[in-house]
Design an enzyme around this catalytic site. Structure first.
Site, PDB file in Angstrom:
ATOM      1  N   VAL A   1       0.863  -1.175   0.000  1.00 51.87           N
ATOM      2  CA  VAL A   1       0.000   0.000   0.000  1.00 51.87           C
ATOM      3  C   VAL A   1       0.900   1.225   0.000  1.00 51.87           C
ATOM      4  O   VAL A   1       1.849   1.309   0.778  1.00 51.87           O
ATOM      5  CB  VAL A   1      -0.922   0.030   1.233  1.00 51.87           C
ATOM      6  N   CYS A   2       0.626   2.154  -0.916  1.00 49.02           N
ATOM      7  CA  CYS A   2       1.347   3.412  -0.965  1.00 49.02           C
ATOM      8  C   CYS A   2       2.857   3.144  -1.106  1.00 49.02           C
ATOM      9  O   CYS A   2       3.273   2.357  -1.953  1.00 49.02           O
ATOM     10  CB  CYS A   2       1.018   4.230   0.279  1.00 49.02           C
ATOM     11  N   THR A   3       3.682   3.765  -0.268  1.00 47.53           N
ATOM     12  CA  THR A   3       5.124   3.630  -0.401  1.00 47.53           C
ATOM     13  C   THR A   3       5.667   2.322   0.167  1.00 47.53           C
ATOM     14  O   THR A   3       6.884   2.128   0.203  1.00 47.53           O
ATOM     15  CB  THR A   3       5.850   4.814   0.275  1.00 47.53           C
TER      16      THR A   3
ATOM     17  N   THR B   1       2.634   3.160  -7.048  1.00 44.18           N
ATOM     18  CA  THR B   1       2.744   3.627  -5.673  1.00 44.18           C
ATOM     19  C   THR B   1       2.119   5.008  -5.632  1.00 44.18           C
ATOM     20  O   THR B   1       1.517   5.462  -6.615  1.00 44.18           O
ATOM     21  CB  THR B   1       4.219   3.641  -5.202  1.00 44.18           C
TER      22      THR B   1
END
Length: 332
Positions: A107-109, A127
């Site tokens: 998730v995300c970074t 990302t």
């Protein structure tokens, strides 16, 4: 009972919603939509088993140390400030244990941690938009796509910032347990099972910069409010009181997007919302969104979203929720 173990990696500086969003989805599947033998067991682990402090100041208490963590079906790696200078021992653990999971999810970074561990080489990933350039620059063996909210490449699934993790988790529940299960979870969490992975991270109004000059800002607003009108360059230029050539150059310079691309994006968003939120027919939606014909809208949907309008509506329009008191009470 055969569970799918979901192991969530915790570390100082983790983004709390990157953790809690997907966890609530998987827990909701177990609570509201689970079938015998088809539920999730959620476990969390940090490097030494110590509590971690999230980027928002919340403290999360893990279930295990990484060394003692159970072998996961799904290994979920959240993002947050803690991914910017990760403990090398976390990266080493991911390098050793990541390939053993049936499914790797970031998730995300969190994608940065997977990349540092060499687990994304040769993959197409995404990302958070603000870190896509960095990820591509630091890891040239990875194909970074900055546009989608999530990307699935084999057993690896990566998502964009924060709430995109919820969309990805719902998609995984649908994959594991079926569409009805994912819809049940979405209803109880009061979110929509509606965003396809290749939906852009931004709306047109966010992905384009806001024009600096008032006439161009007015044109941007006009396009959004009137997607079914004549939005050719000549018409828009007249509204801005500029020549077509001057208008086209100024619009792209100030918004970072050509007028035609901006119009295309707005019309697609408008059609998508009507498919999701109304029962209007395809032909009516095509006219209202400025496509003119259902075939023109169909081509735009397939080119951009990979599905024709009718299929998009079938998959991403939420089912109506039950009236209060008419359905069964959720298990306690």
């Amino acid at each position: 009972m055969a569970y799918r173990t979901v192991l969530v990696l915790l570390f100082d500086g983790v983004q709390s919603l990157d953790v809690t969003g997907p966890v609530e989805v998987f827990t909701g599947a177990d609570t509201y939509a689970g079938e015998p033998g088809e539920t999730y067991r959620i476990r969390t682990a940090s490097l030494d088993g110590a509590p971690v402090r999230t980027s928002s100041g919340l403290t999360l208490v893990p279930d295990h140390t990484l060394a003692e963590a159970p072998a996961p079906h799904t290994l979920l790696v959240p993002g947050g400030r803690g991914t910017r200078g990760p403990d090398p021992r976390v990266v080493d653990w991911l390098r050793e244990h990541g390939p053993r999971a049936d499914r790797l999810v970031s998730v995300c970074t969190g994608a940065i941690l997977l990349a540092e561990a060499g687990l994304l080489d040769g993959r197409r990933v995404t990302t958070h938009w603000a870190y896509c350039d960095r990820l591509a620059r630091d890891h040239p063996a990875i194909e970074v796509d900055p546009d989608p909210i999530y990307v699935r490449d084999g057993q690896v699934a990566t998502s964009a910032g924060v709430t995109a993790g919820i969309d990805l988790a719902l998609a995984l529940v649908e994959e594991d347990l079926g569409r009805d299960a994912a819809l049940s979870v979405a209803r109880y969490l009061v979110v929509f099972l509606r965003r396809p992975g290749n939906q852009a991270q931004f709306s047109a109004q966010l992905s384009a910069q806001t024009a600096g000059r008032e006439p161009l800002r007015e044109v941007q607003h006009w396009i959004t409010e009137h997607p079914g009108d004549d939005l050719c360059v000549e018409s828009l230029a007249a509204r801005a009181r500029l020549s077509p050539r001057h208008f086209a150059r100024a619009f792209q310079s100030e918004t970072g997007m050509t007028p035609g691309r901006y119009v295309d994006t707005v019309r697609l968003e408008h059609a998508r919302r009507l498919l999701e939120d109304t029962t209007d027919g395809i032909e009516q939606i095509a006219r209202a969104s400025g496509y003119g014909t259902p075939e023109a809208m169909r081509r735009a949907f397939i080119r951009t979203l990979g599905a024709p309008p009718a299929e998009y509506r079938r998959r991403f329009r939420p089912a109506p929720a039950r009236e209060v008191g008419t359905g069964p009470h959720p298990p306690r």
